[in-house]
Design a protein around this motif. Structure first.
Motif, PDB file in Angstrom:
ATOM      1  N   ARG A 167      -2.870 -90.924  18.606  1.00 35.06           N
ATOM      2  CA  ARG A 167      -2.524 -91.533  19.885  1.00 35.06           C
ATOM      3  C   ARG A 167      -2.489 -90.481  20.986  1.00 35.06           C
ATOM      4  O   ARG A 167      -2.182 -89.305  20.747  1.00 35.06           O
ATOM      5  N   ARG A 176      -8.201-104.003  16.648  1.00 37.94           N
ATOM      6  CA  ARG A 176      -7.906-102.640  16.191  1.00 37.94           C
ATOM      7  C   ARG A 176      -8.942-101.630  16.651  1.00 37.94           C
ATOM      8  O   ARG A 176      -8.667-100.426  16.689  1.00 37.94           O
ATOM      9  N   SER A 177     -10.158-102.067  16.980  1.00 38.01           N
ATOM     10  CA  SER A 177     -11.200-101.145  17.433  1.00 38.01           C
ATOM     11  C   SER A 177     -11.453-101.346  18.924  1.00 38.01           C
ATOM     12  O   SER A 177     -10.757-102.103  19.596  1.00 38.01           O
ATOM     13  N   GLU A 184      -8.025-101.382  20.521  1.00 41.44           N
ATOM     14  CA  GLU A 184      -7.449-100.209  19.853  1.00 41.44           C
ATOM     15  C   GLU A 184      -5.927-100.347  19.719  1.00 41.44           C
ATOM     16  O   GLU A 184      -5.169 -99.420  19.985  1.00 41.44           O
ATOM     17  N   ARG A 189      -2.988 -96.608  21.622  1.00 38.87           N
ATOM     18  CA  ARG A 189      -3.456 -95.227  21.799  1.00 38.87           C
ATOM     19  C   ARG A 189      -2.421 -94.375  22.513  1.00 38.87           C
ATOM     20  O   ARG A 189      -2.393 -93.154  22.370  1.00 38.87           O
ATOM     21  N   ARG A 240     -14.070 -85.758  16.903  1.00 35.64           N
ATOM     22  CA  ARG A 240     -15.184 -86.706  16.791  1.00 35.64           C
ATOM     23  C   ARG A 240     -15.333 -87.520  18.073  1.00 35.64           C
ATOM     24  O   ARG A 240     -16.430 -87.708  18.585  1.00 35.64           O
ATOM     25  N   ILE A 293     -10.382 -88.512   8.227  1.00 32.89           N
ATOM     26  CA  ILE A 293     -10.565 -88.962   9.599  1.00 32.89           C
ATOM     27  C   ILE A 293      -9.205 -89.434  10.105  1.00 32.89           C
ATOM     28  O   ILE A 293      -8.585 -90.326   9.520  1.00 32.89           O
ATOM     29  N   SER A 331     -19.611 -91.940  19.324  1.00 34.29           N
ATOM     30  CA  SER A 331     -18.927 -91.475  20.534  1.00 34.29           C
ATOM     31  C   SER A 331     -19.407 -92.133  21.813  1.00 34.29           C
ATOM     32  O   SER A 331     -18.742 -92.028  22.844  1.00 34.29           O
ATOM     33  N   THR A 339     -19.730 -92.109   7.734  1.00 37.21           N
ATOM     34  CA  THR A 339     -18.690 -91.125   8.045  1.00 37.21           C
ATOM     35  C   THR A 339     -18.998 -89.785   7.385  1.00 37.21           C
ATOM     36  O   THR A 339     -18.867 -88.721   7.997  1.00 37.21           O
ATOM     37  N   ASN A 378      -6.855 -90.916  13.341  1.00 37.34           N
ATOM     38  CA  ASN A 378      -6.789 -91.543  14.657  1.00 37.34           C
ATOM     39  C   ASN A 378      -5.466 -91.139  15.289  1.00 37.34           C
ATOM     40  O   ASN A 378      -4.397 -91.462  14.769  1.00 37.34           O
TER      41      ASN A 378
END
Length: 531
Positions: free
Chosen positions: A500, A190-191, A219, A235, A519, A496, A427, A466, A498
């Motif tokens: 795509r 997932r990351s 991801e 993504r 971010r 926050i 980042s 965060t 996420n």
């Protein structure tokens, strides 16, 4: 069973088995309760032929049972032999369902209705019996399984492994090891990084990916399970792949309900939180001790050392120091002031906000992966544009951030308890400013791997990182002398997201009062002109 045991050990994994071995060597009246018909069920369920690592390599093994890196079958065979040879009293098919009483007079009720009397109890029950389940549509499909016993059983299948830890990686590698099996293996993470896994496993997976043996999808998460198919959330949007089998290895959580019913408190309300424990592994229920994975230490060598140590503590050896003590002593040796290892651990835990929720045992593991350092006033910790993705946490003193390259005297302070360097962590960009010690400071430098692992295993730490990074982004954006107190309500209500690639965040002409701050990544602004 009416006889009272000096110590009852629940669970025969590496921690419990080692504890029972030490109890046998000390001639303590004991019994090792195992709910199955064999020892060490978690390792027994490892995939066949799995190579078991003996990490961390620098840690000395302290146990009456032998352990070294090797095949699962050989390790289990050694433990079976030594358990019998040491005269360990094992009761198989004995699953506790209730624990009542007080120290010196506990009653353990088993699933079959029998009872066991104990003066003290050592819980080494692990967490693998409580796996994290798939919660997407179709997560209960027959394609999904949470265990892989023998990778060699599967041929000509499209198999997806979900999970970024060691178990998921090893399952994927095992399924792709034999080209003759002709499996098409995909692993979902997932990351962007495999923060929870051992470096050696990640290296092997990356090599397998480069060789085309395993499809590594970062991801990416499962969106829906269908018969013969798996819909992925990536993504770049949703994608559907062929899928005959899903091996879900997404971690596990402590069996909290049973543990709390025994009177044991946890460090927080988070599902993956661990019990509150003393340095001697005693829980908040006096007379009940917790070791192994349930205590937050999943590595075999750590577990075995804890098993040995807890019996020594119960037997009155209050002078015993943990096996990792020399390593931590060396880490703290260069710091000012004279403190014991336990005092340094508590110093960092209590003074650094992102570490407040760690148990003493978790702190030991955390510090093994981190570097405590001290700086004198005006020392440069890092300079603007330096490469670096480590995170720094201030345990004592403060630092100054230079915000005007043309005038280094213009600075913004970061106080004790806070962090800096989070931009590089989040980042991957170079250091955004020069940071100096505003006074004598003591910090802990947390590698990117250790920081990601901390966030993955301690939800409270992730929330705090965060929050701090969000505060700083907003203060930098708004300026005008605002303080973090001025924007506290804004930070508290922020989210926050996420998003795509290709997905619209704001639609032209739509109503909306939200402000979006980037971010990670970049965005494109599109405007309709003349249709």
């Amino acid at each position: 069973m009416s006889d009272k045991f000096r110590v009852v050990i629940i669970g025969s994994g590496p921690a419990g088995m080692s504890a029972a071995g030490r109890a046998a060597q000390l001639k303590l009246k004991h019994v090792l309760l195992e709910k199955t018909d064999h020892l060490s069920d978690t390792i027994y369920k490892y995939q066949k032929g799995k190579h078991v690592m003996a990490t961390p390599s620098q840690l000395v093994l302290r146990s009456d049972m032998d352990f070294d890196a090797g095949k699962r079958e050989a390790i289990l065979g050694t433990w079976d032999e030594q358990t019998a040879g040491h005269g360990v009293n094992v009761m198989y098919n004995a699953e506790p369902t209730k624990i009542e009483g007080e120290e010196g007079n506990f009653t353990i009720t088993l699933k079959n209705g029998d009872t066991v009397q104990a003066e003290t109890i050592v819980m080494a029950i692990g967490t693998q019996g409580n796996p994290n389940l798939m919660r997407c549509p179709g997560g209960d499909n027959k394609l999904v399984q949470y265990q892989l016993d023998d990778p060699g059983e599967y041929y000509d299948e499209h198999i997806t492994v979900i999970g970024s830890g060691d178990a998921g990686i090893e399952n994927a590698l095992g399924l792709a090891a034999d080209a003759a099996q002709n499996n098409i293996v995909t692993i979902l993470n997932r990351s962007a990084e495999f923060a929870r896994a051992k470096k050696a496993n990640v290296k092997l997976l990356m090599e397998a990916g480069e060789q085309g043996k395993v499809m590594v999808r970062n991801e990416t998460t499962p969106a829906e399970v269908k018969d013969g198919e798996l819909v992925l959330e990536t993504r770049d949007g949703q994608e559907t792949i062929k899928c005959d089998r899903i091996i879900a290895r997404m971690g596990s959580a402590p069996p909290r309900k049973f543990v709390e019913q025994c009177g044991i408190e946890f460090t927080s309300e988070d599902r993956e939180a661990y019990p509150k424990l003393s340095p001697a592994f005693e829980s908040t229920k006096k007379g009940i001790y917790v070791i192994g994975a349930l205590a937050g230490y999943p590595l075999i060598k750590h577990c075995m050392n804890q098993g040995y140590d807890v019996i020594e503590f119960i037997n009155g050896n209050s002078e015993l120091k943990p096996a990792d003590e020399p390593i931590l002593e060396a880490k703290f040796a260069g710091l000012p002031n004279s403190r014991s290892v336990d005092e340094w651990l508590e110093f960092f835990r209590s003074n650094v906000t992102i570490l407040n929720d760690l148990s003493p045992l978790q702190m030991r593991e955390f510090m093994l992966d981190s570097e405590p350092q001290s700086y004198r006033r005006d020392d440069v910790i890092f300079e603007k544009s330096d490469p670096g993705s480590s995170l720094f946490a201030i345990a004592e003193g403060s630092v100054a951030v230079e915000i005007n390259p043309d005038d280094p005297s213009i600075t913004v302070p970061i106080e004790q308890g806070s962090i800096f360097g989070e931009v590089g962590l989040i980042s991957g960009r170079r250091r955004g400013a020069t940071i100096k010690a505003a006074e004598d400071v003591i910090v802990v430098e947390i590698s990117r791997t250790a920081a990601l692992k901390l966030q993955a295993s301690v939800p409270a730490a992730k929330r705090r990182i965060t929050q701090i990074s969000t505060e700083r982004q907003l203060l930098q954006m708004f300026g005008s002398g605002l303080t973090k107190e001025d924007i506290a309500e804004v930070v508290e209500s922020s989210e926050i997201l996420n998003v795509r690639a290709g997905e619209a965040i704001i639609d032209e002409g739509a109503e909306g009062n939200d402000i979006f701050v980037i971010r990670v990544g970049s965005m494109v602004v599109e405007k309709q002109i003349g249709g």
